[in-house]
Write an enzyme that holds these catalytic residues in place. Sequence first.
Site, mmCIF file in Angstrom:
data_model
loop_
_atom_site.group_PDB
_atom_site.id
_atom_site.type_symbol
_atom_site.label_atom_id
_atom_site.label_comp_id
_atom_site.label_asym_id
_atom_site.label_seq_id
_atom_site.Cartn_x
_atom_site.Cartn_y
_atom_site.Cartn_z
ATOM 1 N N ASP A 207 41.001 37.363 43.510
ATOM 2 C CA ASP A 207 41.526 38.221 42.461
ATOM 3 C C ASP A 207 42.638 39.098 43.022
ATOM 4 O OD1 ASP A 207 40.807 39.758 39.642
ATOM 5 O OD2 ASP A 207 41.397 41.175 41.219
ATOM 6 N N TYR B 94 49.673 44.830 43.198
ATOM 7 C CA TYR B 94 49.154 44.901 44.559
ATOM 8 C C TYR B 94 50.229 44.568 45.597
ATOM 9 C CZ TYR B 94 44.504 44.631 42.320
ATOM 10 O OH TYR B 94 43.390 44.826 41.545
ATOM 11 N N LYS C 100 47.269 39.625 37.490
ATOM 12 C CA LYS C 100 47.296 40.578 36.383
ATOM 13 C C LYS C 100 48.710 41.041 36.053
ATOM 14 C CE LYS C 100 42.991 42.419 38.300
ATOM 15 N NZ LYS C 100 43.232 42.101 39.726
ATOM 16 N N HIS D 192 46.352 44.323 32.942
ATOM 17 C CA HIS D 192 45.746 45.198 33.943
ATOM 18 C C HIS D 192 45.181 46.489 33.335
ATOM 19 C CE1 HIS D 192 46.052 45.884 38.559
ATOM 20 N NE2 HIS D 192 44.938 46.399 38.084
ATOM 21 N N LEU E 273 31.299 48.621 44.703
ATOM 22 C CA LEU E 273 30.514 49.403 45.659
ATOM 23 C C LEU E 273 30.826 50.891 45.559
ATOM 24 C CD1 LEU E 273 30.865 47.041 48.761
ATOM 25 C CD2 LEU E 273 29.108 47.030 46.991
ATOM 26 N N ILE F 173 33.913 41.434 42.460
ATOM 27 C CA ILE F 173 34.988 41.103 43.404
ATOM 28 C C ILE F 173 35.102 42.160 44.509
ATOM 29 C CG2 ILE F 173 36.411 39.576 41.983
ATOM 30 C CD1 ILE F 173 37.990 42.094 41.096
ATOM 31 N N SER G 97 37.108 42.973 51.179
ATOM 32 C CA SER G 97 36.954 43.193 52.608
ATOM 33 C C SER G 97 37.977 42.352 53.347
ATOM 34 C CB SER G 97 35.549 42.842 53.092
ATOM 35 O OG SER G 97 35.464 43.059 54.494
ATOM 36 N N VAL G 98 38.561 42.936 54.376
ATOM 37 C CA VAL G 98 39.476 42.181 55.236
ATOM 38 C C VAL G 98 38.761 41.702 56.497
ATOM 39 C CG1 VAL G 98 41.464 43.476 54.378
ATOM 40 C CG2 VAL G 98 40.309 44.259 56.453
ATOM 41 N N ARG H 71 32.124 41.102 57.238
ATOM 42 C CA ARG H 71 31.764 41.776 55.988
ATOM 43 C C ARG H 71 31.925 40.836 54.803
ATOM 44 N NH1 ARG H 71 32.026 47.123 55.515
ATOM 45 N NH2 ARG H 71 31.316 47.045 57.662
ATOM 46 N N ASN I 276 28.904 39.980 52.272
ATOM 47 C CA ASN I 276 29.013 40.173 50.823
ATOM 48 C C ASN I 276 28.697 38.898 50.045
ATOM 49 O OD1 ASN I 276 29.776 42.827 51.249
ATOM 50 N ND2 ASN I 276 31.963 42.453 50.912
#
Length: 280
Positions: free
Chosen positions: A47, A52, A77, A110, A192, A230, A233-234, A238, A242
Site C-alpha cells: 500500500d 508518500y 492513492k 486519500h 498499532l 497494513i 516496517s522497514v 519486524r 507482523n
Amino acid sequence: MPNTQNTVSFHDGRSAPQLGLGVWQVEDDIASSVVQSAIDLGYRSIDTAAIYGNEAGVGRGIAASNIKREDLFIATKLWNDQHGHDITKIAFEQSLDKLGLDYVDLYLIHWPVPKVDRFVEAWESIIQLRDEGRAKSIGVCNFNVNHLEKLLDETGVLPVVNQIELHPHFQQAELREFHAEHEIITEAWSPLGRGSLLNEPTLSAIAHKYQRSVAQVIIRWHTQLGHMVIPKSVNPERQKENLNVFDFTLEDQDMAAIAGLDKPDGRSGPDPELFHLPKK
C-alpha cells in the site's frame, strides 16, 4: 515463509490479502529494498500513495521480485489537490508511470476534503478507470458516513474499501457498522496506534498469555474483526513478526478486553472533516 495469510472478499467480486505492507514515511531510495524484503517474506499486498513520494521505489521493488504481477495486490492513492474529472485521471497516469505498472489492484481517494467538495467528481473519474480495467477495484480513505452516503446518492457506487485510522484506542464502531451494512471492507491505517500502544498494560498481559508481541496481538485483533491491515516496517525481522499472526486465535474474553480500550479522544491523525493540504 509460506504465504498462509487470509484474504478478504470485495463486493465487486474481487479479493485481497488481509494483511499488507504499508510504506508511509518510507524514503524512496530504500523503498525498493523494503518492498523486496516484504515480498520475499510472503507479503503480497503493498500500500503506497502519491503523497508518500515513494511510488517509484515501490515499483522498483515490485519489478525486482520474482512474483508474477497477478499474484501481487498493489494499492495507491489520489492526493487532495487532484480531485476533479480530468486532473484525477492525470494523477492516476502519473502514479502508474512511477510504479511502472499497467494497472493497480486498488485505487483510493486519500481524503474527502469536504470543504473543497470535489470528491464526487474524483470518484466519477475513478469509476471510469475501474470500468477501463486500469484500477481493478476502487475505494476511499478517511471517509465518514456522510461522505460515503454522498458517493452512493450521487453515483450509485460505493467503495470496496474505506481505509481509516483504526487501532485499540480509536475503534470507530459507528463507521465500521456502516461499512458492514454496505459490504465495505474496513482497512486500518496506523493499526498499532503509531507505537503508542506497545506498552499498554492490557495488551501486554494478553501478549504474555499467548507468548506473542503486543504488535502481533493488535494485528491479530484486526484480522479477527475482518479488517484489512497494513502495518509499516522497514525491518525484515519486524516484517516477519507482523506477518506471523495467522497461527493463533484471540479468545473472546481477550477480544472484549481490547474492545474496552477504545477512547473518545483516541484519534492520533487528522480529522477528515478538517484535513486539507492543497500542495504536495
